[in-house]
Design an enzyme around this catalytic site. Structure first.
Site, short mmCIF file in Angstrom:
data_model
loop_
_atom_site.label_atom_id
_atom_site.label_comp_id
_atom_site.label_asym_id
_atom_site.label_seq_id
_atom_site.Cartn_x
_atom_site.Cartn_y
_atom_site.Cartn_z
N LYS A 131 -69.51 32.91 12.49
CA LYS A 131 -68.92 31.58 12.30
C LYS A 131 -69.78 30.77 11.33
O LYS A 131 -71.02 30.81 11.40
CB LYS A 131 -68.82 30.88 13.66
CG LYS A 131 -68.02 29.59 13.67
CD LYS A 131 -67.93 29.03 15.10
CE LYS A 131 -67.11 27.76 15.19
NZ LYS A 131 -66.96 27.26 16.58
N SER A 136 -62.21 26.06 18.01
CA SER A 136 -62.62 25.93 16.63
C SER A 136 -63.04 27.23 15.97
O SER A 136 -63.11 27.29 14.75
CB SER A 136 -63.78 24.93 16.53
OG SER A 136 -64.94 25.43 17.18
N SER A 138 -63.92 26.55 22.49
CA SER A 138 -63.78 27.00 21.09
C SER A 138 -63.97 28.49 20.86
O SER A 138 -63.72 28.97 19.75
CB SER A 138 -64.75 26.24 20.19
OG SER A 138 -64.25 24.97 19.86
#
Lengths: 94, 473
Positions: B69, B144, B168
């Site tokens: 990420k 997310s 997330s």
């Protein structure tokens, strides 16, 4: 309800410039979210201790041993403006 | 040939590389080529060709590519946290968890798209464009960690790193039909993770199956002297092996019913409970009386911490600067130009609840609600081994469907936020389809119960027989 004046006050605290349109929208959207948050008011919290952190961490002391930190030029490399080995910013009193 | 390589689980590939049956450069090149042709916008940066050759060969994970990420700092590699304010930022150091995984033998394949500073449930808040769900490209992947979830689901990465603050990792894993683990708070170092809400942020794996998730997590966990809130996991982390759930008690929180759950999701959830019973578990209702207040407390605590953490983005040390004549104007204009709408909203909300005269009413009260929720969980775990819920109230929604209504978007986190507030581990695994789209089952256990949690998920996974191979083709 959070009005236009409050939005502008909070924006100043947050060092955040808002356009006229953003200010209007923020007033409406924040009021809606705060309305949902008001649900907390249903609970009697007088005798409840606050939790800031869920995991019990003992006082996290470590030996005071020197170690190498980032070289100055490496730390400054991502900065937008550098002068004399430091971060250059506009004058606070301009 | 490529199809065969992509079909391997990460563990199978790592084992084959170790046994000398698979060439790791060829394996890396297969993933790199697929990632370079990514049409989902899952990646914001992809490693150069031949990246595998430079990596060390040692370690249990011997050369398996890893998608990371964007918000994990990676030295010399763009780390922009989905934000325009960090456009082009290449950090001078690497996050501890990425260092650990590199030492264990993974090779950085790419950085994945995400909601800006991890604030969002649809990946539509990225400054680098939305990510498309590989099951249906008109829909969101969740957020997310949407890029990480889409990349793993679409076979653009064997596995990926994500972070979970209120859901997330779990929610995008559910919406993309893969496995996502939010570990016990503190069990993985946060050093080098660009912070959103420090008392809630936790890194975790997104993987194709439970075994891969366990394998990656095993190399992520550990106390880090550079993160004073990290703690050593009290158990040695092992790979799951359970085939049944004999003797296990599962609790369905009766106070966490959420009237907004889609019928198809509820049907898949109930079918999953029936399969758990068939595997030997008992299912009972448990009280979690304050969980319903979780979302309200979360939307005080997380924005409050975010408004403090994001004060560092001021145009001085890194990232964007909008030139201005005086210092305050430089700060305010830089932040205006660099932050997207959702980040501005949360910075404003957080600053408001922390401002003079409101602190006790909001922040202090929310911290007390957090105590009540943690106590609810502790009491529930005296009666049951794990709590089970749907991971998300709905399946993946259409792009743009919720962007105009922040509160409706926040309700996506209804089932995942309470575990974050309590700091306990929770896993989402795909348990079926609703209208052709994946549904996630969430299992949560007591702090540091990852071994047992992954074991239970492993037994359920085999029973569900969920097959995501079609979207990896």
């Amino acid at each position: 309800m959070i009005d236009r004046e409050q939005v502008l006050h909070v924006a100043r605290l947050a060092r955040l410039e808002l356009t006229e349109e953003e200010t209007e929208r923020m007033s409406e959207e924040l009021s809606k979210v705060l309305g949902h948050i008001e649900k907390i008011g249903e609970l009697d919290l007088a005798q409840v201790e606050p939790t800031s952190h869920v995991v019990a961490v003992d006082v996290a002391l470590r030996p005071d041993e020197p170690h190498r930190s980032l070289p100055r030029d490496v730390a400054l490399a991502p900065a937008p403006d550098v002068a004399d080995g430091g971060f250059r910013v506009p004058s606070p009193q301009a | 040939m490529t199809a065969e390589l992509i079909a391997l689980s990460a563990k199978a590939a790592a084992d084959a590389i170790s046994a000398g049956e698979l060439d790791r450069a060829e394996y890396f090149a297969a993933y790199r080529a697929r990632s370079a042709a990514d049409e989902l916008n899952a990646y914001v940066w992809i490693s150069e060709e031949g990246g595998a050759r430079a990596a060390p060969v040692s370690g249990e994970l011997g050369g398996v590519p890893l998608a990371v990420k964007d918000l994990f700092c990676t030295e010399g590699v763009p780390s922009q946290a989905g934000s325009k304010i960090l456009e082009g930022y290449r950090p001078p150091y690497t996050a501890t968890v990425v260092e650990q995984l590199t030492a264990a033998g993974t090779v950085l394949l790419g950085k994945t798209n995400q909601d800006e500073f991890a604030m969002g449930s649809s990946n539509e808040n990225s400054a680098y464009g939305p990510v498309l769900n590989p099951w249906d490209r008109t829909r969101v992947p969740g957020g997310s960690s949407g890029g990480s979830a889409a990349a793993v689901a679409a076979g653009l990465a064997p596995w990926a790193l994500g972070t979970d603050t209120g859901g997330s990792i779990r929610q995008p894993a559910a919406l993309c039909g893969i496995v996502g683990l939010k570990p016990t708070y503190g069990s993985v170092s946060r050093y080098g993770m660009i912070a959103f809400a420090s008392s809630l942020d936790q890194a975790g794996p997104l993987a194709r199956d439970v075994t891969d998730a366990a394998l990656l997590y095993r190399h992520m966990a550990g106390r880090d002297p550079r993160d004073a809130t990290s703690v050593a996991h009290p158990e040695e982390l092992v790979l799951p092996s359970a085939q049944d759930l004999a003797g296990l008690r599962l609790g369905v929180p009766e106070d966490l019913t959420g009237e907004g759950v889609e019928p198809g999701v509820m049907a898949a959830f109930e079918a999953a409970l029936a399969q758990a019973e068939a595997l030997g578990a008992t299912v009972e209702r448990v009280a979690l009386p304050h969980a319903d207040y979780g979302l309200s407390a979360y939307y005080v605590l997380a924005p409050a911490e975010c408004s403090s953490n994001l004060s560092r983005f001021d145009g001085v040390r890194y990232g964007l600067r909008t030139p201005a004549d005086d210092l305050t104007a430089m700060y305010t204009q830089t932040r205006h130009d660099g932050f997207g709408p959702e980040v501005k909203r949360r910075v404003m909300l957080g600053t408001y609840v922390l401002s003079s005269g409101f602190y006790d009413a909001y922040y202090a009260s929310a911290q007390k609600v957090r105590t009540l929720i943690a106590e609810d969980f502790a009491r529930a775990f005296e009666r049951v081994d794990f709590l089970v819920t749907p991971t998300s109230p709905g399946v993946a929604f259409e792009l743009g469907a919720l962007t105009g209504d922040p509160l409706a978007m926040y309700l996506n986190d209804y089932f995942t936020v309470p575990m974050s507030l309590a700091g306990v581990p929770a896993i989402s695994l795909p348990c079926g389809l609703s209208d052709g789209l994946p549904v996630g089952l969430q299992l949560a256990g007591p702090a540091f119960s990852e071994n047992r949690l992954l074991d239970a998920a492993h037994a359920l996974e085999a029973a569900f027989g969920f097959d995501g191979a079609a979207v990896r083709a």
